[in-house]
Design a protein around this motif. Structure first.
Motif, PDB file in Angstrom:
ATOM      1  N   GLN A  86      -5.296  -9.737  -3.315  1.00 21.07           N
ATOM      2  CA  GLN A  86      -4.030 -10.675  -3.170  1.00 21.07           C
ATOM      3  C   GLN A  86      -3.038 -10.244  -2.330  1.00 21.07           C
ATOM      4  O   GLN A  86      -1.860 -10.641  -2.036  1.00 21.07           O
ATOM      5  N   THR A  87      -3.138  -8.807  -1.888  1.00 20.74           N
ATOM      6  CA  THR A  87      -2.039  -8.383  -0.905  1.00 20.74           C
ATOM      7  C   THR A  87      -2.528  -7.934   0.195  1.00 20.74           C
ATOM      8  O   THR A  87      -3.855  -7.868   0.451  1.00 20.74           O
ATOM      9  N   ARG A  88      -1.866  -6.995   1.011  1.00 14.62           N
ATOM     10  CA  ARG A  88      -2.244  -6.540   2.299  1.00 14.62           C
ATOM     11  C   ARG A  88      -2.564  -5.196   2.230  1.00 14.62           C
ATOM     12  O   ARG A  88      -2.838  -4.373   3.388  1.00 14.62           O
ATOM     13  N   ILE A  89      -2.830  -4.566   1.121  1.00 12.86           N
ATOM     14  CA  ILE A  89      -3.182  -3.107   0.931  1.00 12.86           C
ATOM     15  C   ILE A  89      -4.555  -2.619   1.427  1.00 12.86           C
ATOM     16  O   ILE A  89      -4.623  -1.579   1.552  1.00 12.86           O
ATOM     17  N   GLY A  90      -5.352  -3.557   1.468  1.00 21.14           N
ATOM     18  CA  GLY A  90      -6.938  -3.450   1.544  1.00 21.14           C
ATOM     19  C   GLY A  90      -7.337  -2.290   2.707  1.00 21.14           C
ATOM     20  O   GLY A  90      -7.893  -1.349   2.465  1.00 21.14           O
ATOM     21  N   ASP A  91      -6.688  -2.693   3.817  1.00 22.50           N
ATOM     22  CA  ASP A  91      -7.061  -1.987   5.143  1.00 22.50           C
ATOM     23  C   ASP A  91      -6.728  -0.469   5.047  1.00 22.50           C
ATOM     24  O   ASP A  91      -7.445   0.458   5.115  1.00 22.50           O
ATOM     25  N   TRP A  92      -5.400  -0.304   4.572  1.00 25.79           N
ATOM     26  CA  TRP A  92      -4.781   0.936   4.144  1.00 25.79           C
ATOM     27  C   TRP A  92      -5.794   1.636   3.052  1.00 25.79           C
ATOM     28  O   TRP A  92      -6.052   3.021   3.358  1.00 25.79           O
ATOM     29  N   TYR A  93      -6.012   1.110   2.043  1.00 26.83           N
ATOM     30  CA  TYR A  93      -6.782   1.950   1.122  1.00 26.83           C
ATOM     31  C   TYR A  93      -8.069   2.250   1.599  1.00 26.83           C
ATOM     32  O   TYR A  93      -8.685   3.247   1.239  1.00 26.83           O
ATOM     33  N   THR A  94      -8.413   1.377   2.309  1.00 29.90           N
ATOM     34  CA  THR A  94     -10.068   1.909   2.987  1.00 29.90           C
ATOM     35  C   THR A  94      -9.945   3.032   3.901  1.00 29.90           C
ATOM     36  O   THR A  94     -10.613   3.998   3.735  1.00 29.90           O
ATOM     37  N   THR A 132       5.572  -3.620  -0.662  1.00 34.71           N
ATOM     38  CA  THR A 132       6.834  -2.798  -0.066  1.00 34.71           C
ATOM     39  C   THR A 132       6.019  -1.581   0.739  1.00 34.71           C
ATOM     40  O   THR A 132       6.698  -1.164   1.744  1.00 34.71           O
ATOM     41  N   TRP A 133       4.823  -0.953   0.152  1.00 35.48           N
ATOM     42  CA  TRP A 133       4.389   0.077   0.683  1.00 35.48           C
ATOM     43  C   TRP A 133       3.789  -0.344   1.990  1.00 35.48           C
ATOM     44  O   TRP A 133       3.968   0.333   2.950  1.00 35.48           O
ATOM     45  N   VAL A 134       3.173  -1.457   2.056  1.00 33.11           N
ATOM     46  CA  VAL A 134       2.522  -1.700   3.324  1.00 33.11           C
ATOM     47  C   VAL A 134       3.548  -2.031   4.702  1.00 33.11           C
ATOM     48  O   VAL A 134       3.524  -1.506   5.838  1.00 33.11           O
ATOM     49  N   ASP A 135       4.745  -2.589   4.026  1.00 29.77           N
ATOM     50  CA  ASP A 135       5.890  -2.923   5.161  1.00 29.77           C
ATOM     51  C   ASP A 135       6.488  -1.656   5.633  1.00 29.77           C
ATOM     52  O   ASP A 135       6.685  -1.454   6.656  1.00 29.77           O
ATOM     53  N   ALA A 136       6.304  -0.555   4.743  1.00 31.57           N
ATOM     54  CA  ALA A 136       7.022   0.883   5.183  1.00 31.57           C
ATOM     55  C   ALA A 136       5.939   1.539   6.232  1.00 31.57           C
ATOM     56  O   ALA A 136       6.376   2.220   6.949  1.00 31.57           O
ATOM     57  N   LEU A 137       4.629   0.939   5.835  1.00 29.48           N
ATOM     58  CA  LEU A 137       3.644   1.632   7.207  1.00 29.48           C
ATOM     59  C   LEU A 137       4.061   1.176   8.444  1.00 29.48           C
ATOM     60  O   LEU A 137       3.853   2.043   9.422  1.00 29.48           O
ATOM     61  N   ASN A 138       4.713   0.025   8.549  1.00 29.51           N
ATOM     62  CA  ASN A 138       5.147  -0.560   9.606  1.00 29.51           C
ATOM     63  C   ASN A 138       4.326  -0.482  11.091  1.00 29.51           C
ATOM     64  O   ASN A 138       4.505  -0.038  12.042  1.00 29.51           O
ATOM     65  N   GLY A 139       3.140  -0.748  10.693  1.00 30.61           N
ATOM     66  CA  GLY A 139       1.872  -0.841  11.553  1.00 30.61           C
ATOM     67  C   GLY A 139       1.321   0.180  11.653  1.00 30.61           C
ATOM     68  O   GLY A 139       0.326   0.290  12.698  1.00 30.61           O
ATOM     69  N   ARG A 140       1.676   1.420  11.320  1.00 28.26           N
ATOM     70  CA  ARG A 140       0.663   2.584  11.499  1.00 28.26           C
ATOM     71  C   ARG A 140      -0.269   2.711  10.643  1.00 28.26           C
ATOM     72  O   ARG A 140      -0.333   2.085   9.334  1.00 28.26           O
ATOM     73  N   GLU A 141      -1.304   3.471  10.982  1.00 30.64           N
ATOM     74  CA  GLU A 141      -2.381   3.613  10.095  1.00 30.64           C
ATOM     75  C   GLU A 141      -2.043   4.195   8.741  1.00 30.64           C
ATOM     76  O   GLU A 141      -2.758   3.759   7.709  1.00 30.64           O
ATOM     77  N   ALA A 144       3.088  11.485   0.964  1.00 35.43           N
ATOM     78  CA  ALA A 144       3.255  10.276   0.540  1.00 35.43           C
ATOM     79  C   ALA A 144       2.029   9.337   0.634  1.00 35.43           C
ATOM     80  O   ALA A 144       1.960   8.704  -0.491  1.00 35.43           O
ATOM     81  N   ASP A 145       1.109   9.393   1.589  1.00 33.97           N
ATOM     82  CA  ASP A 145       0.085   8.557   1.492  1.00 33.97           C
ATOM     83  C   ASP A 145      -0.821   8.906   0.317  1.00 33.97           C
ATOM     84  O   ASP A 145      -1.453   8.226  -0.489  1.00 33.97           O
ATOM     85  N   LEU A 146      -1.107  10.230   0.295  1.00 40.33           N
ATOM     86  CA  LEU A 146      -1.976  10.901  -0.971  1.00 40.33           C
ATOM     87  C   LEU A 146      -1.326  10.493  -2.532  1.00 40.33           C
ATOM     88  O   LEU A 146      -1.895  10.009  -3.190  1.00 40.33           O
ATOM     89  N   ALA A 147      -0.112  10.427  -2.534  1.00 42.19           N
ATOM     90  CA  ALA A 147       0.530  10.275  -3.684  1.00 42.19           C
ATOM     91  C   ALA A 147       0.350   8.678  -4.109  1.00 42.19           C
ATOM     92  O   ALA A 147      -0.034   8.468  -5.101  1.00 42.19           O
ATOM     93  N   VAL A 148       0.568   7.668  -3.190  1.00 44.77           N
ATOM     94  CA  VAL A 148       0.294   6.256  -3.440  1.00 44.77           C
ATOM     95  C   VAL A 148      -1.270   6.127  -3.661  1.00 44.77           C
ATOM     96  O   VAL A 148      -1.406   5.528  -4.436  1.00 44.77           O
ATOM     97  N   PHE A 149      -1.876   6.741  -3.012  1.00 45.21           N
ATOM     98  CA  PHE A 149      -3.442   6.665  -2.983  1.00 45.21           C
ATOM     99  C   PHE A 149      -3.706   7.222  -4.496  1.00 45.21           C
ATOM    100  O   PHE A 149      -4.791   6.390  -4.953  1.00 45.21           O
ATOM    101  N   GLY A 150      -3.438   8.225  -5.094  1.00 43.31           N
ATOM    102  CA  GLY A 150      -3.553   8.865  -6.065  1.00 43.31           C
ATOM    103  C   GLY A 150      -3.214   8.018  -7.323  1.00 43.31           C
ATOM    104  O   GLY A 150      -4.111   7.887  -8.235  1.00 43.31           O
ATOM    105  N   VAL A 151      -2.093   7.236  -7.089  1.00 42.86           N
ATOM    106  CA  VAL A 151      -1.923   6.110  -8.306  1.00 42.86           C
ATOM    107  C   VAL A 151      -2.884   4.965  -8.111  1.00 42.86           C
ATOM    108  O   VAL A 151      -3.069   4.467  -9.263  1.00 42.86           O
TER     109      VAL A 151
END
Length: 124
Positions: free
Chosen positions: A102-110, A60-69, A79-86
């Motif tokens: 198993q998800t698409r979160i890896g690129d954003w996390y890096t 859901t988070w990756v979908d919300a990024l909508n292609g943005r970094e 919001a990015d910092l809050a999710v990263f902090g969790v």
């Protein structure tokens, strides 16, 4: 007691500057507390499969990024910092490694790791 609760408590006890007694207390009492808190939260939010709920939330988070970094665009916002902090505390536990695989979160996390930098925790 759930293995992931115990493993996390062991990791916390090893990484922090605790005395022997404090380490033992954190290791066992912390793991037990985390276990019961997770049981209550699962019941409250009707979660039967923790991994599936985690994967759904990060997708859901990756979908919300909508292609943005970042949700904030070219730079992280609060919001990015809050999710990263969790997610940061679990990233290198088995559940966090699985989440990235198993998800698409890896690129954003890096990108967040690069933007935020190394943890500022005090090393023992």
């Amino acid at each position: 007691m759930a293995p992931s609760s115990f493993n996390h408590a062991v990791l916390v006890s090893m990484l922090c500057n605790f005395s022997f007694t404090e380490r033992i207390t954190v290791k066992y009492a912390g793991a037990a507390a985390m276990y019961f808190v997770s049981k209550n939260l699962k019941k409250k939010y009707n979660i039967t499969d923790e991994r599936a709920a985690l994967y759904e939330a990060v997708e859901t988070w990756v979908d919300a990024l909508n292609g943005r970094e970042f949700l904030g665009g070219s730079k992280p916002n609060l919001a990015d910092l809050a999710v990263f902090g969790v997610l940061r505390p679990i990233r290198y536990l088995r559940s966090g490694r699985d989440m990235v695989e198993q998800t698409r979160i890896g690129d954003w996390y890096t990108r967040m790791e690069n933007a935020v930098g190394e943890s500022s925790r005090m090393k023992a």
